[in-house]
Design a protein around this motif. Structure first.
Motif, PDB file in Angstrom:
ATOM      1  N   LYS A  59      10.304 -62.022  35.572  1.00  0.00           N
ATOM      2  CA  LYS A  59       8.974 -62.191  36.169  1.00  0.00           C
ATOM      3  C   LYS A  59       9.042 -62.269  37.690  1.00  0.00           C
ATOM      4  CE  LYS A  59       6.982 -66.252  36.047  1.00  0.00           C
ATOM      5  NZ  LYS A  59       6.340 -67.485  35.488  1.00  0.00           N
ATOM      6  N   LYS A  90       9.663 -57.732  44.165  1.00  0.00           N
ATOM      7  CA  LYS A  90       9.766 -56.291  44.461  1.00  0.00           C
ATOM      8  C   LYS A  90       8.419 -55.703  44.841  1.00  0.00           C
ATOM      9  CE  LYS A  90      13.841 -54.161  42.615  1.00  0.00           C
ATOM     10  NZ  LYS A  90      14.326 -52.960  41.929  1.00  0.00           N
ATOM     11  N   LYS A  91       7.358 -56.222  44.212  1.00  0.00           N
ATOM     12  CA  LYS A  91       6.024 -55.725  44.528  1.00  0.00           C
ATOM     13  C   LYS A  91       5.571 -56.182  45.896  1.00  0.00           C
ATOM     14  CE  LYS A  91       4.509 -55.435  39.718  1.00  0.00           C
ATOM     15  NZ  LYS A  91       3.621 -56.013  38.678  1.00  0.00           N
ATOM     16  N   THR A 105      11.641 -61.455  39.833  1.00  0.00           N
ATOM     17  CA  THR A 105      12.189 -60.288  40.544  1.00  0.00           C
ATOM     18  C   THR A 105      11.151 -59.170  40.618  1.00  0.00           C
ATOM     19  OG1 THR A 105      13.224 -59.570  38.442  1.00  0.00           O
ATOM     20  CG2 THR A 105      14.615 -60.760  40.014  1.00  0.00           C
ATOM     21  N   ASN A 106      10.367 -59.006  39.548  1.00  0.00           N
ATOM     22  CA  ASN A 106       9.284 -58.016  39.598  1.00  0.00           C
ATOM     23  C   ASN A 106       8.236 -58.390  40.652  1.00  0.00           C
ATOM     24  OD1 ASN A 106      10.298 -56.330  37.614  1.00  0.00           O
ATOM     25  ND2 ASN A 106       9.291 -57.420  35.943  1.00  0.00           N
ATOM     26  N   LYS A 107       7.928 -59.661  40.735  1.00  0.00           N
ATOM     27  CA  LYS A 107       6.951 -60.146  41.708  1.00  0.00           C
ATOM     28  C   LYS A 107       7.440 -59.904  43.131  1.00  0.00           C
ATOM     29  CE  LYS A 107       4.540 -64.350  43.181  1.00  0.00           C
ATOM     30  NZ  LYS A 107       4.338 -65.802  42.893  1.00  0.00           N
TER      31      LYS A 107
END
Length: 382
Positions: free
Chosen positions: A375, A381-382, A377-379
């Protein structure tokens, strides 16, 4: 909010059984081990029993165990006192660029005093080239200090091969290894591995802080690093800390009994973590050696994700992980280990985190860890 700990390579919570024996010793065994009355003799007996446990755990003799305040003192004593004791024989020392600062800073200190230090480089797995080690050894080499297992990426050194090379070389160098991370998980035999000096620390294996030991081969005679009384057969001055010593003893006994089961369990944690990250197509790589590594440490490069920001968000989620050695906590300097392995310009240096397992780690906590990692790392990266 539940808080879950994944920074056992920095320090570990004290095992409940260890707390019990420490508490008992504080109440019932407070005598000075140097006193000749019954309370002193009682403390001496407990200390001697502990030394036998420590010695047996590494294939040594009880008279080869010197009690210290932990890994830093053990490393400093082994390195600095060897240098001063042997400087008439030579002033050349060999070590590696990825050692703990408890080794590197004494080396820096000795360099300023005129000693010559050869720092061996490592490959992308954190391993030295054994042929380069052979070439580095000289007639005036008095000490080689190479860690057993790296505290940041977990890579295991080829200790037995290194010991054999030193024995077979023209040099009469002592072989010291910082085994602080490896002790309690790896099967260590100082005689079979030709180790002359070995450092350990209690708090890495769920024992009390402020206690450890330095193994010194009985053929080696080093002066006391601490000046004062004649404790430890004149090898380490200071009244012995009996509660900490018996606590360390209990931690070692537990570690020895559970070693194989913990290794298997930690291995399964790593596999689960990696599998779930792969299933979710997270862009990552493992730092360090894929096979020859400490089972409780896994260092991960999350590509394009700032490790500093990830640590902060993980902490807000109740998860404690690390970006490197605990001794550089709060320091924004990049990891010297990752720089040595991948180069100063590599993104890994700023995008890697260390996760480490211990007595309270469960598969359930691993699943929660992975869910939050995905959750966050995706946040980021965005």
């Amino acid at each position: 909010m539940e808080r879950i700990y994944f920074d056992y390579a920095a320090t570990s919570p004290v095992h409940p059984e260890v707390i019990e024996v420490v508490h008992d010793a504080m109440i019932n065994h407070f005598g000075n081990a140097s006193s000749i009355h019954h309370l002193g003799r009682d403390s001496r007996r407990m200390m001697d029993n502990a030394k036998k446990v420590f010695a047996d755990s590494i294939g040594a003799k009880p008279n080869e165990i010197v009690l210290t305040s932990g890994g830093t003192e053990s490393d400093n004593t082994a390195i600095i006192e060897t240098a001063f004791a042997r400087e008439k024989e030579g002033k050349h020392i060999v070590t590696t660029v990825i050692e703990h600062h408890a080794v590197l800073k004494p080396m820096d200190y000795l360099e300023k005093l005129g000693f010559e230090i050869t720092y061996l480089s490592v490959d992308k797995y954190g391993m030295i080239d054994l042929e380069v080690l052979k070439e580095a050894l000289r007639e005036d080499t008095i000490l080689v200090s190479i860690m057993y297992g790296n505290n940041e990426v977990g890579s295991l050194s080829a200790i037995k091969s290194i010991g054999e090379i030193i024995v077979e070389s023209v040099s009469t160098a002592y072989f010291h290894t910082d085994a602080v991370q490896a002790y309690g998980l790896e099967s260590i035999d100082v005689k079979k591995e030709s180790i002359d000096l070995l450092s350990t620390s209690s708090h890495k294996i769920s024992g009390p802080k402020g206690i450890g030991f330095l193994y010194i081969n009985e053929a080696i005679h080093l002066p006391s690093f601490m000046l004062g009384g004649e404790q430890e057969m004149k090898r380490r001055a200071g009244t012995e800390n009996i509660p900490a010593i018996v606590g360390f003893q209990k931690a070692v006994e537990i570690a020895q009994l559970t070693k194989e089961s913990r290794r298997n369990e930690y291995d399964s944690f790593s596999h689960r973590l990696i599998q779930r990250l792969n299933d979710q197509k997270v862009d990552f790589e493992i730092n360090g050696h894929p096979d020859s590594r400490l089972k409780h440490i896994i260092n991960i490069w999350f590509k394009g994700v700032s490790s500093e920001k990830l640590l902060l968000l993980m902490d807000l989620s109740g998860l404690a992980i690390s970006a490197g050695s605990a001794c550089t906590a709060g320091n924004i300097d990049p990891s010297h280990v990752l720089i040595a392995m991948y180069g100063k310009e590599s993104q890994r240096v700023k995008e890697s985190v260390r996760i480490s397992f211990g007595i309270d780690t469960t598969m359930k906590s691993i699943d929660y860890l992975v869910t939050e990692l995905i959750k966050l790392t995706n946040k980021l990266k965005k």
